[in-house]
Design a protein around this motif. Structure first.
Motif, PDB file in Angstrom:
ATOM      1  N   ASN A 124      44.977  42.147 119.786  1.00  0.00           N
ATOM      2  CA  ASN A 124      43.619  42.463 119.317  1.00  0.00           C
ATOM      3  C   ASN A 124      43.453  43.849 118.675  1.00  0.00           C
ATOM      4  N   CYS A 125      44.393  44.742 118.884  1.00  0.00           N
ATOM      5  CA  CYS A 125      44.153  46.131 118.447  1.00  0.00           C
ATOM      6  C   CYS A 125      45.173  46.660 117.446  1.00  0.00           C
ATOM      7  N   SER A 126      46.020  45.807 116.896  1.00  0.00           N
ATOM      8  CA  SER A 126      47.089  46.300 116.018  1.00  0.00           C
ATOM      9  C   SER A 126      46.563  47.072 114.814  1.00  0.00           C
ATOM     10  N   LYS A 127      45.501  46.563 114.198  1.00  0.00           N
ATOM     11  CA  LYS A 127      44.962  47.249 113.002  1.00  0.00           C
ATOM     12  C   LYS A 127      44.409  48.631 113.373  1.00  0.00           C
ATOM     13  N   VAL A 128      43.748  48.671 114.524  1.00  0.00           N
ATOM     14  CA  VAL A 128      43.196  49.950 114.974  1.00  0.00           C
ATOM     15  C   VAL A 128      44.330  50.936 115.281  1.00  0.00           C
ATOM     16  N   LEU A 129      45.386  50.452 115.917  1.00  0.00           N
ATOM     17  CA  LEU A 129      46.518  51.329 116.248  1.00  0.00           C
ATOM     18  C   LEU A 129      47.164  51.860 114.980  1.00  0.00           C
ATOM     19  N   ASP A 130      47.257  50.977 113.985  1.00  0.00           N
ATOM     20  CA  ASP A 130      47.832  51.369 112.705  1.00  0.00           C
ATOM     21  C   ASP A 130      46.983  52.475 112.052  1.00  0.00           C
ATOM     22  N   THR A 131      45.666  52.322 112.139  1.00  0.00           N
ATOM     23  CA  THR A 131      44.755  53.331 111.579  1.00  0.00           C
ATOM     24  C   THR A 131      44.885  54.655 112.334  1.00  0.00           C
ATOM     25  N   LEU A 132      44.931  54.576 113.663  1.00  0.00           N
ATOM     26  CA  LEU A 132      45.073  55.807 114.461  1.00  0.00           C
ATOM     27  C   LEU A 132      46.342  56.548 114.059  1.00  0.00           C
ATOM     28  N   GLN A 133      47.413  55.782 113.881  1.00  0.00           N
ATOM     29  CA  GLN A 133      48.681  56.394 113.486  1.00  0.00           C
ATOM     30  C   GLN A 133      48.536  57.096 112.139  1.00  0.00           C
ATOM     31  N   ARG A 134      47.867  56.420 111.213  1.00  0.00           N
ATOM     32  CA  ARG A 134      47.728  56.956 109.853  1.00  0.00           C
ATOM     33  C   ARG A 134      46.861  58.215 109.834  1.00  0.00           C
ATOM     34  N   ILE A 135      45.761  58.209 110.585  1.00  0.00           N
ATOM     35  CA  ILE A 135      44.858  59.380 110.546  1.00  0.00           C
ATOM     36  C   ILE A 135      45.217  60.425 111.605  1.00  0.00           C
ATOM     37  N   LYS A 136      46.313  60.174 112.335  1.00  0.00           N
ATOM     38  CA  LYS A 136      46.819  61.123 113.333  1.00  0.00           C
ATOM     39  C   LYS A 136      45.808  61.416 114.444  1.00  0.00           C
ATOM     40  N   MET A 137      45.063  60.388 114.837  1.00  0.00           N
ATOM     41  CA  MET A 137      44.138  60.562 115.965  1.00  0.00           C
ATOM     42  C   MET A 137      44.837  60.055 117.229  1.00  0.00           C
ATOM     43  N   PRO A 138      44.891  60.885 118.284  1.00  0.00           N
ATOM     44  CA  PRO A 138      45.633  60.474 119.480  1.00  0.00           C
ATOM     45  C   PRO A 138      45.018  59.274 120.220  1.00  0.00           C
ATOM     46  N   LEU A 139      45.913  58.440 120.742  1.00  0.00           N
ATOM     47  CA  LEU A 139      45.525  57.355 121.652  1.00  0.00           C
ATOM     48  C   LEU A 139      45.830  57.844 123.069  1.00  0.00           C
ATOM     49  N   LEU A 140      44.788  57.902 123.894  1.00  0.00           N
ATOM     50  CA  LEU A 140      44.936  58.396 125.272  1.00  0.00           C
ATOM     51  C   LEU A 140      45.040  57.177 126.180  1.00  0.00           C
ATOM     52  N   ILE A 141      46.088  57.120 126.967  1.00  0.00           N
ATOM     53  CA  ILE A 141      46.345  55.871 127.699  1.00  0.00           C
ATOM     54  C   ILE A 141      46.255  56.054 129.204  1.00  0.00           C
ATOM     55  N   HIS A 142      45.422  55.207 129.828  1.00  0.00           N
ATOM     56  CA  HIS A 142      45.492  55.052 131.288  1.00  0.00           C
ATOM     57  C   HIS A 142      46.651  54.091 131.511  1.00  0.00           C
ATOM     58  N   ALA A 143      47.812  54.655 131.808  1.00  0.00           N
ATOM     59  CA  ALA A 143      49.057  53.883 131.754  1.00  0.00           C
ATOM     60  C   ALA A 143      49.375  53.185 133.085  1.00  0.00           C
ATOM     61  N   GLU A 144      48.563  52.200 133.413  1.00  0.00           N
ATOM     62  CA  GLU A 144      48.843  51.385 134.598  1.00  0.00           C
ATOM     63  C   GLU A 144      48.522  49.934 134.276  1.00  0.00           C
ATOM     64  N   VAL A 145      49.398  49.022 134.696  1.00  0.00           N
ATOM     65  CA  VAL A 145      49.054  47.606 134.538  1.00  0.00           C
ATOM     66  C   VAL A 145      47.926  47.293 135.520  1.00  0.00           C
ATOM     67  N   SER A 146      47.061  46.364 135.115  1.00  0.00           N
ATOM     68  CA  SER A 146      45.955  46.022 136.013  1.00  0.00           C
ATOM     69  C   SER A 146      46.225  44.703 136.737  1.00  0.00           C
ATOM     70  N   ASP A 147      47.470  44.219 136.644  1.00  0.00           N
ATOM     71  CA  ASP A 147      47.874  42.989 137.335  1.00  0.00           C
ATOM     72  C   ASP A 147      48.015  43.292 138.827  1.00  0.00           C
TER      73      ASP A 147
END
Ligand code: ZN
Length: 348
Positions: A124-147
């Protein structure tokens, strides 16, 4: 033994300011120690677009207006809450606004107010991730699986394998911050990765291991997410933070809850550290003889990663023995600060 040290004013790169009275309360503690903070968007109504981010920023500035004197020069750095339906146009609008500095990824139902979080990042978010990469805006991750079938102590390391590694393969130059890194596996991932990866580290994950949650009884004020880990992980985090490595920087993840929501048969996750964050970090750096690296961790590395100018103001920290109160009250709120009842050696 030095009686004081002066450093460039720090930034808190991961802060929960909440809203209403809680916002007024947290902001007063924050502005004494920090010139800027990355403001988390997981309010009960999440900040999912630029319009909401601008309105939230206005309410922070309004609250700031009630604080006296030169403490008012604090700058809130807003973030957007990523959802499965966030559009690339929204990201571009956020960038254009000049007040949004990052996008926060909460895996759905991983932590407080993450019910609107992302269910399927790659679908669902590939296009947004691609844009973030291009405009150099950081993605901040809560890095835990919710399973919930995955053991709570393993949720970060499983997330690194299942999400971060494939994410990095698909988006090699996307700026990623692993927020509140809490494990050796998380730190090792940062060590192994290129210049586009960084991590914030909280005081609680460096001061305590998981034993404290159960020492002499159940202690809800040490319950946070990611949950505290074993001593091996704690030591590894301290080593990373105090090393001077530019990929690690200060993010308190200070997350206040009223005492009623913590001392409860289903208590909220979060530690409140804005009250004395710099004194806590000082203790961590002093205990391993690395006070000279505190300024890099607290004031330089975060700003550099976000491409922000370093602060001009300074902060002086004094050697001054003090006991952390058991409770702080403001209007109808009662908050138990991190390290309550402990004696600290430094204050601001
Ligand atoms: Zn947080």
């Amino acid at each position: 033994m030095s009686k004081s040290i002066t450093i460039v004013m720090p930034d808190d790169m991961h802060l929960h300011l909440r809203h209403s009275d809680m916002l007024d309360f947290v902001l007063r503690d924050t502005v004494k120690q920090f010139a800027r903070a990355i403001i988390m968007p997981n309010l009960s109504v999440p900040i999912i677009n630029t319009k909401l981010a601008v309105a939230y920023r206005d309410s922070i500035l309004n609250s700031l207006g009630k604080i006296r004197g030169d403490l008012r020069c604090f700058e809130p750095l807003m973030t957007l809450y990523l959802t499965d339906t966030t559009t690339t146009d929204e990201i571009l609008m956020a960038k254009e606004s000049g007040v949004v500095f990052a996008v926060k990824l909460y895996p759905n139902s991983a932590t407080t107010n993450s019910h609107a979080g992302v269910v399927d990042l790659f679908k669902n978010c590939s296009k947004v991730l691609d844009t973030l990469q291009r405009i150099k805006m950081p993605l901040l991750i809560h890095a835990e699986v919710s399973d919930h079938r995955v053991d709570i102590f393993d949720r970060e390391s499983v997330y690194i394998d299942k999400v971060i590694i494939p994410l990095r393969e698909k988006f090699p130059e996307l700026k990623i911050v692993i927020e509140h890194v809490s494990t050796k596996e998380g730190v090792d991932y940062v060590y192994s990765s290129p210049e586009y990866t960084a991590a914030t580290i909280t005081p609680q994950h460096m001061l305590y291991n998981r034993n404290i949650i159960f020492s002499g009884g159940l202690r809800p004020h040490y319950y946070c997410l990611p949950i505290l880990k074993s001593e091996l992980h704690r030591e590894y985090l301290v080593k990373a933070a105090t090393s001077g490595d530019k990929r690690f920087f200060l993010g308190t993840d200070s997350a206040p809850h009223d005492v009623k929501s913590k001392e409860n048969n289903c208590g909220c996750a979060g530690c409140y550290s804005s009250y004395n964050a710099i004194s806590l970090y000082m203790k961590i750096f002093e205990d391993v003889g690395c006070i000279s690296n505190l300024e890099k961790f607290a004031s330089f590395h975060g700003a550099d990663f976000y491409n922000l100018p370093r602060n001009k103001q300074t902060l002086t920290i004094y050697r001054n023995e003090n006991i952390v109160p058991d409770k702080i009250s403001f209007k109808n709120l009662n908050i138990v600060p991190l390290a309550y009842g402990e004696t600290l050696q430094w204050s601001i």
